[in-house]
Write a protein that holds these residues in place. Structure first.
Motif, PDB file in Angstrom:
ATOM      1  N   ASN A 108     110.378  41.880  -3.887  1.00 16.51           N
ATOM      2  CA  ASN A 108     110.794  41.798  -2.490  1.00 16.51           C
ATOM      3  C   ASN A 108     111.702  43.001  -2.211  1.00 16.51           C
ATOM      4  OD1 ASN A 108     112.832  41.045  -0.322  1.00 16.51           O
ATOM      5  ND2 ASN A 108     111.388  39.341  -0.117  1.00 16.51           N
ATOM      6  N   ARG A 109     111.263  43.891  -1.352  1.00 18.73           N
ATOM      7  CA  ARG A 109     111.973  45.159  -1.141  1.00 18.73           C
ATOM      8  C   ARG A 109     113.422  44.961  -0.686  1.00 18.73           C
ATOM      9  NH1 ARG A 109     108.928  49.867  -0.842  1.00 18.73           N
ATOM     10  NH2 ARG A 109     106.649  49.612  -0.874  1.00 18.73           N
ATOM     11  N   VAL A 110     113.641  44.056   0.263  1.00 21.71           N
ATOM     12  CA  VAL A 110     114.983  43.854   0.812  1.00 21.71           C
ATOM     13  C   VAL A 110     115.929  43.292  -0.240  1.00 21.71           C
ATOM     14  CG1 VAL A 110     116.346  42.584   2.512  1.00 21.71           C
ATOM     15  CG2 VAL A 110     114.142  43.563   3.167  1.00 21.71           C
ATOM     16  N   ASN A 111     115.497  42.247  -0.935  1.00 24.97           N
ATOM     17  CA  ASN A 111     116.351  41.629  -1.947  1.00 24.97           C
ATOM     18  C   ASN A 111     116.625  42.574  -3.113  1.00 24.97           C
ATOM     19  OD1 ASN A 111     116.216  39.400  -0.346  1.00 24.97           O
ATOM     20  ND2 ASN A 111     115.369  38.026  -1.890  1.00 24.97           N
ATOM     21  N   ALA A 165     107.414  32.434  -2.900  1.00 24.51           N
ATOM     22  CA  ALA A 165     108.859  32.538  -3.091  1.00 24.51           C
ATOM     23  C   ALA A 165     109.335  33.979  -2.942  1.00 24.51           C
ATOM     24  CB  ALA A 165     109.237  31.996  -4.470  1.00 24.51           C
ATOM     25  N   VAL A 166     108.532  34.931  -3.450  1.00 24.82           N
ATOM     26  CA  VAL A 166     108.879  36.350  -3.300  1.00 24.82           C
ATOM     27  C   VAL A 166     108.794  36.762  -1.836  1.00 24.82           C
ATOM     28  CG1 VAL A 166     108.283  38.713  -3.948  1.00 24.82           C
ATOM     29  CG2 VAL A 166     108.070  36.887  -5.611  1.00 24.82           C
ATOM     30  N   LYS A 167     107.738  36.332  -1.171  1.00 26.38           N
ATOM     31  CA  LYS A 167     107.568  36.683   0.236  1.00 26.38           C
ATOM     32  C   LYS A 167     108.741  36.191   1.080  1.00 26.38           C
ATOM     33  CE  LYS A 167     102.479  36.574   0.305  1.00 26.38           C
ATOM     34  NZ  LYS A 167     101.286  35.848   0.834  1.00 26.38           N
ATOM     35  N   LYS A 168     109.195  34.971   0.803  1.00 27.32           N
ATOM     36  CA  LYS A 168     110.282  34.372   1.588  1.00 27.32           C
ATOM     37  C   LYS A 168     111.660  34.868   1.156  1.00 27.32           C
ATOM     38  CE  LYS A 168     109.132  30.087   0.783  1.00 27.32           C
ATOM     39  NZ  LYS A 168     109.167  28.602   0.825  1.00 27.32           N
ATOM     40  N   GLY A 169     111.720  35.539   0.013  1.00 19.14           N
ATOM     41  CA  GLY A 169     113.004  36.027  -0.472  1.00 19.14           C
ATOM     42  C   GLY A 169     113.766  35.010  -1.289  1.00 19.14           C
ATOM     43  N   ASP A 170     113.096  33.928  -1.698  1.00 17.71           N
ATOM     44  CA  ASP A 170     113.759  32.929  -2.544  1.00 17.71           C
ATOM     45  C   ASP A 170     114.028  33.482  -3.938  1.00 17.71           C
ATOM     46  OD1 ASP A 170     113.651  31.153  -0.440  1.00 17.71           O
ATOM     47  OD2 ASP A 170     111.825  30.151  -1.144  1.00 17.71           O
ATOM     48  N   LYS A 187      94.664  42.326  -1.382  1.00 19.14           N
ATOM     49  CA  LYS A 187      94.136  41.351  -0.427  1.00 19.14           C
ATOM     50  C   LYS A 187      94.782  41.498   0.945  1.00 19.14           C
ATOM     51  CE  LYS A 187      93.031  37.773  -3.844  1.00 19.14           C
ATOM     52  NZ  LYS A 187      93.404  36.433  -4.365  1.00 19.14           N
ATOM     53  N   ASP A 188      96.060  41.874   0.961  1.00 19.66           N
ATOM     54  CA  ASP A 188      96.784  42.004   2.229  1.00 19.66           C
ATOM     55  C   ASP A 188      97.649  43.262   2.187  1.00 19.66           C
ATOM     56  OD1 ASP A 188      98.161  41.764   4.588  1.00 19.66           O
ATOM     57  OD2 ASP A 188      98.944  39.746   4.195  1.00 19.66           O
ATOM     58  N   PRO A 189      97.066  44.445   2.494  1.00 16.48           N
ATOM     59  CA  PRO A 189      97.813  45.708   2.423  1.00 16.48           C
ATOM     60  C   PRO A 189      99.064  45.729   3.290  1.00 16.48           C
ATOM     61  CG  PRO A 189      95.463  46.118   2.623  1.00 16.48           C
ATOM     62  CD  PRO A 189      95.659  44.650   2.861  1.00 16.48           C
ATOM     63  N   GLY A 190      99.082  44.912   4.341  1.00 21.19           N
ATOM     64  CA  GLY A 190     100.248  44.870   5.220  1.00 21.19           C
ATOM     65  C   GLY A 190     101.507  44.397   4.520  1.00 21.19           C
ATOM     66  N   LEU A 191     101.342  43.688   3.414  1.00 23.70           N
ATOM     67  CA  LEU A 191     102.501  43.196   2.674  1.00 23.70           C
ATOM     68  C   LEU A 191     103.289  44.328   2.016  1.00 23.70           C
ATOM     69  CD1 LEU A 191     101.044  40.000   0.924  1.00 23.70           C
ATOM     70  CD2 LEU A 191     102.713  40.076   2.789  1.00 23.70           C
ATOM     71  N   ALA A 192     102.689  45.523   1.956  1.00 25.57           N
ATOM     72  CA  ALA A 192     103.376  46.665   1.345  1.00 25.57           C
ATOM     73  C   ALA A 192     104.649  47.032   2.100  1.00 25.57           C
ATOM     74  CB  ALA A 192     102.440  47.864   1.291  1.00 25.57           C
ATOM     75  N   LEU A 193     104.777  46.566   3.318  1.00 32.50           N
ATOM     76  CA  LEU A 193     105.989  46.819   4.099  1.00 32.50           C
ATOM     77  C   LEU A 193     107.179  46.036   3.561  1.00 32.50           C
ATOM     78  CD1 LEU A 193     104.487  46.707   7.712  1.00 32.50           C
ATOM     79  CD2 LEU A 193     105.165  48.737   6.421  1.00 32.50           C
ATOM     80  N   THR A 194     106.913  44.887   2.972  1.00 36.77           N
ATOM     81  CA  THR A 194     107.997  44.026   2.488  1.00 36.77           C
ATOM     82  C   THR A 194     107.997  43.832   0.973  1.00 36.77           C
ATOM     83  OG1 THR A 194     106.629  42.071   2.902  1.00 36.77           O
ATOM     84  CG2 THR A 194     108.129  42.759   4.660  1.00 36.77           C
ATOM     85  N   LEU A 195     106.858  44.136   0.335  1.00 42.32           N
ATOM     86  CA  LEU A 195     106.739  43.953  -1.107  1.00 42.32           C
ATOM     87  C   LEU A 195     106.315  45.252  -1.785  1.00 42.32           C
ATOM     88  CD1 LEU A 195     104.738  40.577  -1.191  1.00 42.32           C
ATOM     89  CD2 LEU A 195     107.220  40.858  -1.235  1.00 42.32           C
ATOM     90  N   ARG A 196     106.645  45.390  -3.053  1.00 42.22           N
ATOM     91  CA  ARG A 196     106.178  46.526  -3.839  1.00 42.22           C
ATOM     92  C   ARG A 196     105.871  46.042  -5.252  1.00 42.22           C
ATOM     93  NH1 ARG A 196     110.169  51.217  -5.446  1.00 42.22           N
ATOM     94  NH2 ARG A 196     108.318  51.626  -6.709  1.00 42.22           N
ATOM     95  N   THR A 197     105.109  46.838  -5.985  1.00 41.62           N
ATOM     96  CA  THR A 197     104.743  46.458  -7.349  1.00 41.62           C
ATOM     97  C   THR A 197     105.282  47.480  -8.349  1.00 41.62           C
ATOM     98  OG1 THR A 197     102.636  47.655  -7.277  1.00 41.62           O
ATOM     99  CG2 THR A 197     102.634  45.358  -6.536  1.00 41.62           C
TER     100      THR A 197
END
Length: 243
Positions: A108-111, A165-170, A187-197
């Motif tokens: 989760n990028r923010v956390n 849980a990662v998406k929600k920041g838990d 599956k969902d490239p848009g998640l790259a805005l909030t998640l990274r690998t």
């Protein structure tokens, strides 16, 4: 002239294979009322070489439950994308590796930014002290404790629960192999805005079949089946099947 463990299987007229109850494509999943997947194919190949049909026992609710079914003698083999761990090594024999998967984190990028500050990424990852989501009853609990001793592990029933849980920041990050982690953003490239690998080149999950400790000839036989197997799946080939 058959070894006792092989004779047992031949005389019972089937190879009993323990497999996780939850579908995990492309390794094992129900399709049109039948089981399919690379793990299913490998188990059936072992049965075919023994000259008996395979019966899949999918009563296990966790990955460790699959291993326990073999250790207790309720199944001849266990296969479910199972990685070798020290805990499992006290209960069963591991076959030779039939596939290797690098470890990876879904972050989760923010956390992550909140705990990283100005520190370089490699330093933060290696000394990770945030919350780390893993699947309960899986090898990733043991890997998490060993590879990220400062992290706070949070176990969830399924991988979908860990990802949510990662998406929600838990949790700050989710821990699993590269195949599953890379699929999330694929599956969902848009998640790259909030998640990274992050993928680790120096940590691998080695997948094996689990064999009972009283079945040495069966273990040797399975190893030979793996060695002679013509079709050896790779991460790239599996990713293509998931398109």
């Amino acid at each position: 002239m058959l070894a006792p463990d092989i004779a047992r299987i031949v005389n019972q007229g089937e190879l009993v294979v323990a497999m996780l109850s939850t579908d995990t494509p492309p390794f094992f999943y129900a399709e049109g009322g039948n089981l399919a997947g690379t793990d299913v194919d490998l188990a059936r190949l072992v049965g075919s070489e023994l000259g008996v049909p395979v019966r899949f026992d999918r009563s296990a609710k966790t990955y460790d439950g699959v291993v326990e079914a073999v250790a207790e003698g309720r199944a001849d083999l266990g296969i479910s994308r199972l990685a070798r761990t020290l805990k499992r090594g006290q209960m069963v024999h591991f076959s030779n590796t039939y596939m290797k998967l690098s470890h990876a984190l879904l972050i989760n990028r923010v956390n992550f930014a909140a705990i990283a500050g100005e520190q370089p990424l490699p330093q933060v990852i290696r000394n990770f002290n945030g919350t780390l989501g893993v699947i309960a009853g899986s090898s990733w609990e043991e890997f998490g404790r060993r590879n990220f001793p400062k992290a706070k592990l949070v176990a969830y029933p399924t991988w979908a629960d860990v990802v949510n849980a990662v998406k929600k920041g838990d949790v700050v990050a989710a821990y699993r192999d590269e195949l599953e982690v890379l699929q999330i953003l694929k599956k969902d490239p848009g998640l790259a805005l909030t998640l990274r690998t992050v993928t680790f080149s120096d940590m691998e999950s080695t997948l094996s079949l689990m064999v009972g400790v009283r079945d040495p000839t069966l273990l040797s036989f399975v190893n030979e089946v793996i060695a002679q197997r013509a079709d050896k799946p790779t991460v790239n080939s599996l990713l293509k099947t998931l398109k």
